[in-house]
Design a protein around this motif. Structure first.
Motif, PDB file in Angstrom:
ATOM      1  N   GLY A 185      -4.683  -3.046   8.389  1.00 11.87           N
ATOM      2  CA  GLY A 185      -4.725  -4.498   8.306  1.00 11.87           C
ATOM      3  C   GLY A 185      -6.066  -5.051   8.746  1.00 11.87           C
ATOM      4  O   GLY A 185      -6.600  -5.979   8.127  1.00 11.87           O
ATOM      5  N   ASP A 186      -6.648  -4.471   9.797  1.00 10.28           N
ATOM      6  CA  ASP A 186      -7.949  -4.925  10.290  1.00 10.28           C
ATOM      7  C   ASP A 186      -9.049  -4.633   9.271  1.00 10.28           C
ATOM      8  O   ASP A 186      -9.953  -5.446   9.060  1.00 10.28           O
ATOM      9  CB  ASP A 186      -8.284  -4.249  11.618  1.00 10.28           C
ATOM     10  N   VAL A 187      -8.977  -3.458   8.644  1.00  5.47           N
ATOM     11  CA  VAL A 187      -9.977  -3.106   7.623  1.00  5.47           C
ATOM     12  C   VAL A 187      -9.913  -4.082   6.465  1.00  5.47           C
ATOM     13  O   VAL A 187     -10.941  -4.599   5.995  1.00  5.47           O
ATOM     14  CB  VAL A 187      -9.753  -1.666   7.124  1.00  5.47           C
TER      15      VAL A 187
ATOM     16  N   LEU B 219     -14.430  11.694   0.613  1.00  5.72           N
ATOM     17  CA  LEU B 219     -14.353  12.359   1.913  1.00  5.72           C
ATOM     18  C   LEU B 219     -13.034  12.096   2.625  1.00  5.72           C
ATOM     19  O   LEU B 219     -12.730  12.752   3.624  1.00  5.72           O
ATOM     20  CB  LEU B 219     -15.507  11.889   2.813  1.00  5.72           C
ATOM     21  N   LEU B 220     -12.259  11.155   2.125  1.00  2.00           N
ATOM     22  CA  LEU B 220     -11.001  10.800   2.769  1.00  2.00           C
ATOM     23  C   LEU B 220      -9.863  11.696   2.288  1.00  2.00           C
ATOM     24  O   LEU B 220      -9.878  12.159   1.143  1.00  2.00           O
ATOM     25  CB  LEU B 220     -10.640   9.344   2.448  1.00  2.00           C
ATOM     26  N   PRO B 221      -8.858  11.925   3.115  1.00  2.97           N
ATOM     27  CA  PRO B 221      -7.639  12.585   2.636  1.00  2.97           C
ATOM     28  C   PRO B 221      -7.043  11.764   1.498  1.00  2.97           C
ATOM     29  O   PRO B 221      -7.261  10.544   1.415  1.00  2.97           O
ATOM     30  CB  PRO B 221      -6.713  12.571   3.859  1.00  2.97           C
ATOM     31  N   ASP B 222      -6.275  12.415   0.627  1.00  2.00           N
ATOM     32  CA  ASP B 222      -5.747  11.723  -0.543  1.00  2.00           C
ATOM     33  C   ASP B 222      -5.002  10.437  -0.185  1.00  2.00           C
ATOM     34  O   ASP B 222      -5.129   9.416  -0.870  1.00  2.00           O
ATOM     35  CB  ASP B 222      -4.817  12.651  -1.338  1.00  2.00           C
ATOM     36  N   SER B 223      -4.219  10.478   0.887  1.00  2.00           N
ATOM     37  CA  SER B 223      -3.440   9.293   1.239  1.00  2.00           C
ATOM     38  C   SER B 223      -4.348   8.127   1.606  1.00  2.00           C
ATOM     39  O   SER B 223      -4.110   6.980   1.183  1.00  2.00           O
ATOM     40  CB  SER B 223      -2.497   9.603   2.399  1.00  2.00           C
ATOM     41  N   LEU B 224      -5.413   8.384   2.374  1.00  2.00           N
ATOM     42  CA  LEU B 224      -6.336   7.313   2.736  1.00  2.00           C
ATOM     43  C   LEU B 224      -7.238   6.930   1.566  1.00  2.00           C
ATOM     44  O   LEU B 224      -7.640   5.764   1.444  1.00  2.00           O
ATOM     45  CB  LEU B 224      -7.190   7.734   3.927  1.00  2.00           C
ATOM     46  N   ALA B 225      -7.574   7.880   0.698  1.00  2.00           N
ATOM     47  CA  ALA B 225      -8.362   7.550  -0.487  1.00  2.00           C
ATOM     48  C   ALA B 225      -7.603   6.576  -1.367  1.00  2.00           C
ATOM     49  O   ALA B 225      -8.189   5.652  -1.951  1.00  2.00           O
ATOM     50  CB  ALA B 225      -8.701   8.820  -1.264  1.00  2.00           C
ATOM     51  N   ALA B 226      -6.303   6.763  -1.460  1.00  2.00           N
ATOM     52  CA  ALA B 226      -5.479   5.846  -2.246  1.00  2.00           C
ATOM     53  C   ALA B 226      -5.480   4.457  -1.629  1.00  2.00           C
ATOM     54  O   ALA B 226      -5.580   3.450  -2.329  1.00  2.00           O
ATOM     55  CB  ALA B 226      -4.049   6.387  -2.349  1.00  2.00           C
ATOM     56  N   VAL B 227      -5.376   4.403  -0.313  1.00  2.00           N
ATOM     57  CA  VAL B 227      -5.422   3.115   0.386  1.00  2.00           C
ATOM     58  C   VAL B 227      -6.778   2.455   0.172  1.00  2.00           C
ATOM     59  O   VAL B 227      -6.868   1.267  -0.153  1.00  2.00           O
ATOM     60  CB  VAL B 227      -5.162   3.303   1.893  1.00  2.00           C
ATOM     61  N   ALA B 228      -7.853   3.220   0.337  1.00  2.00           N
ATOM     62  CA  ALA B 228      -9.195   2.681   0.172  1.00  2.00           C
ATOM     63  C   ALA B 228      -9.394   2.130  -1.232  1.00  2.00           C
ATOM     64  O   ALA B 228      -9.951   1.035  -1.413  1.00  2.00           O
ATOM     65  CB  ALA B 228     -10.232   3.762   0.470  1.00  2.00           C
ATOM     66  N   THR B 229      -8.940   2.853  -2.236  1.00  2.00           N
ATOM     67  CA  THR B 229      -9.099   2.404  -3.612  1.00  2.00           C
ATOM     68  C   THR B 229      -8.344   1.106  -3.845  1.00  2.00           C
ATOM     69  O   THR B 229      -8.851   0.184  -4.505  1.00  2.00           O
ATOM     70  CB  THR B 229      -8.615   3.483  -4.594  1.00  2.00           C
TER      71      THR B 229
ATOM     72  N   VAL C 124       0.797  -1.210   0.000  1.00  2.00           N
ATOM     73  CA  VAL C 124       0.000   0.000   0.000  1.00  2.00           C
ATOM     74  C   VAL C 124       0.837   1.271   0.000  1.00  2.00           C
ATOM     75  O   VAL C 124       0.357   2.343  -0.326  1.00  2.00           O
ATOM     76  CB  VAL C 124      -0.972  -0.015   1.200  1.00  2.00           C
ATOM     77  N   ALA C 125       2.098   1.179   0.364  1.00  2.00           N
ATOM     78  CA  ALA C 125       2.939   2.374   0.372  1.00  2.00           C
ATOM     79  C   ALA C 125       3.380   2.776  -1.029  1.00  2.00           C
ATOM     80  O   ALA C 125       3.886   3.863  -1.236  1.00  2.00           O
ATOM     81  CB  ALA C 125       4.177   2.133   1.239  1.00  2.00           C
ATOM     82  N   SER C 126       3.186   1.893  -2.014  1.00  2.00           N
ATOM     83  CA  SER C 126       3.597   2.228  -3.371  1.00  2.00           C
ATOM     84  C   SER C 126       2.673   3.286  -3.940  1.00  2.00           C
ATOM     85  O   SER C 126       1.536   3.434  -3.509  1.00  2.00           O
ATOM     86  CB  SER C 126       3.561   0.978  -4.259  1.00  2.00           C
TER      87      SER C 126
ATOM     88  N   ALA D 219     -14.081   2.662   3.654  1.00  2.00           N
ATOM     89  CA  ALA D 219     -13.933   4.110   3.758  1.00  2.00           C
ATOM     90  C   ALA D 219     -14.169   4.607   5.187  1.00  2.00           C
ATOM     91  O   ALA D 219     -13.379   5.400   5.718  1.00  2.00           O
ATOM     92  CB  ALA D 219     -14.892   4.804   2.788  1.00  2.00           C
ATOM     93  N   GLU D 220     -15.240   4.154   5.826  1.00  2.00           N
ATOM     94  CA  GLU D 220     -15.542   4.633   7.170  1.00  2.00           C
ATOM     95  C   GLU D 220     -14.584   4.035   8.193  1.00  2.00           C
ATOM     96  O   GLU D 220     -14.250   4.686   9.191  1.00  2.00           O
ATOM     97  CB  GLU D 220     -16.997   4.313   7.526  1.00  2.00           C
ATOM     98  N   GLY D 221     -14.129   2.817   7.951  1.00  2.00           N
ATOM     99  CA  GLY D 221     -13.150   2.215   8.857  1.00  2.00           C
ATOM    100  C   GLY D 221     -11.835   2.958   8.847  1.00  2.00           C
ATOM    101  O   GLY D 221     -11.272   3.273   9.902  1.00  2.00           O
ATOM    102  N   LEU D 222     -11.341   3.272   7.662  1.00  2.00           N
ATOM    103  CA  LEU D 222     -10.095   4.028   7.561  1.00  2.00           C
ATOM    104  C   LEU D 222     -10.251   5.418   8.165  1.00  2.00           C
ATOM    105  O   LEU D 222      -9.362   5.907   8.873  1.00  2.00           O
ATOM    106  CB  LEU D 222      -9.653   4.131   6.095  1.00  2.00           C
ATOM    107  N   ALA D 223     -11.388   6.066   7.884  1.00  2.00           N
ATOM    108  CA  ALA D 223     -11.619   7.412   8.425  1.00  2.00           C
ATOM    109  C   ALA D 223     -11.665   7.406   9.950  1.00  2.00           C
ATOM    110  O   ALA D 223     -11.263   8.379  10.595  1.00  2.00           O
ATOM    111  CB  ALA D 223     -12.924   7.986   7.869  1.00  2.00           C
ATOM    112  N   ALA D 224     -12.134   6.290  10.540  1.00  2.00           N
ATOM    113  CA  ALA D 224     -12.234   6.186  11.993  1.00  2.00           C
ATOM    114  C   ALA D 224     -10.914   5.804  12.645  1.00  2.00           C
ATOM    115  O   ALA D 224     -10.833   5.726  13.870  1.00  2.00           O
ATOM    116  CB  ALA D 224     -13.305   5.167  12.364  1.00  2.00           C
TER     117      ALA D 224
END
Length: 250
Positions: A90-92, A31-41, A17-19, A80-85
């Motif tokens: 890994g759990d998500v 609604l997520l910051p770009d870094s988390l949006a990338a992870v979510a995608t 995911v760091a790539s 999305a909501e899990g990452l935002a929270a």
């Protein structure tokens, strides 16, 4: 072990995911910051919609994607909501690889929904499971409005909080009451009212109705686990979940 490839894929995606990944930028991750949006995608891209349509999850960069049925939306909202929270990544991701999908077919106003939902949630938690989806056939206009309120909250990243409020609500189900409920999750009743007036939840509702008909569901609430209707009792639910988990481990 049958589920090992899925879990290995989950671990591989987590490590990668760091790539570099382009920000999500779609309605599911906006609604997520770009870094988390990338992870979510990246997480969303790892699987197909559990509704059996054969398409990728809503918001996936891979085509074709599910239009956004209640099952696909639930999967994406968990990400999305899990990452935002602040839930660990890994759990998500591991939730998406859980082998048990539990569908509860009911409208929010149906007698017995709260009791059924609490039972299912409790027994799922006993087994470390999270993938429970409310499938709403919206058999009345009031029920359709309640679905729209849930979808309004989803667009603000608060779907699961709103869903709990609606499940616990004893009525009435008129527009004024429903839009006022969104204040309990920190949202604007005025914005909710505008959304409900324009919302079209027909595609989502029709898919839930089609699945209920295919499963032979004639009363609500009804619990379905891995495409099998299960008696709405603690013992029956436990037996079915443990059987699925056992078969998945073989």
């Amino acid at each position: 072990m049958r589920s090992a490839p899925i879990r290995l894929l989950a671990i591989g995606l987590l490590l990668s995911v760091a790539s570099p990944v382009q920000p999500g930028g779609n309605q599911w991750t906006s609604l997520l910051p770009d870094s988390l949006a990338a992870v979510a995608t990246r997480f969303i891209d790892q699987g197909k919609c559990p509704c059996r349509c054969g398409n990728y999850l809503p918001g996936s960069t891979r085509a074709p994607t599910c239009f956004g049925c209640s099952v696909g939306k639930a999967e994406v909202s968990r990400v999305a909501e899990g990452l935002a929270a602040g839930i660990p990544r890994g759990d998500v991701l591991l939730v998406l690889s859980e082998p048990v999908l539990i569908n509860v077919f009911a409208d929010y106003a149906d007698a017995g929904l709260r009791e059924t939902w609490q039972r299912v949630a409790r027994i799922a938690a006993e087994n470390g499971l999270h993938r429970i989806v409310l499938r709403t056939p919206a058999r009345t206009e009031a029920a359709r409005r309640a679905v729209a309120i849930g979808e309004f909250a989803r667009t603000r990243g608060r779907f699961f909080d709103m869903q709990r409020v609606l499940i616990d609500h004893d009525g009435p189900w008129d527009v004024r009451t429903l839009v006022a409920l969104v204040e309990r999750v920190g949202l604007s009743p005025r914005a909710a009212k505008r959304y409900v007036k324009a919302a079209d939840v027909s595609a989502q509702v029709n898919k839930d109705r089609q699945h209920a008909a295919l499963a032979g569901i004639a009363s609500y609430p009804t619990v379905e686990i891995e495409n099998t209707i299960v008696e709405n009792s603690d013992d029956a639910l436990r037996r079915k979940i443990r059987r699925v988990l056992y078969e998945d481990s073989m």
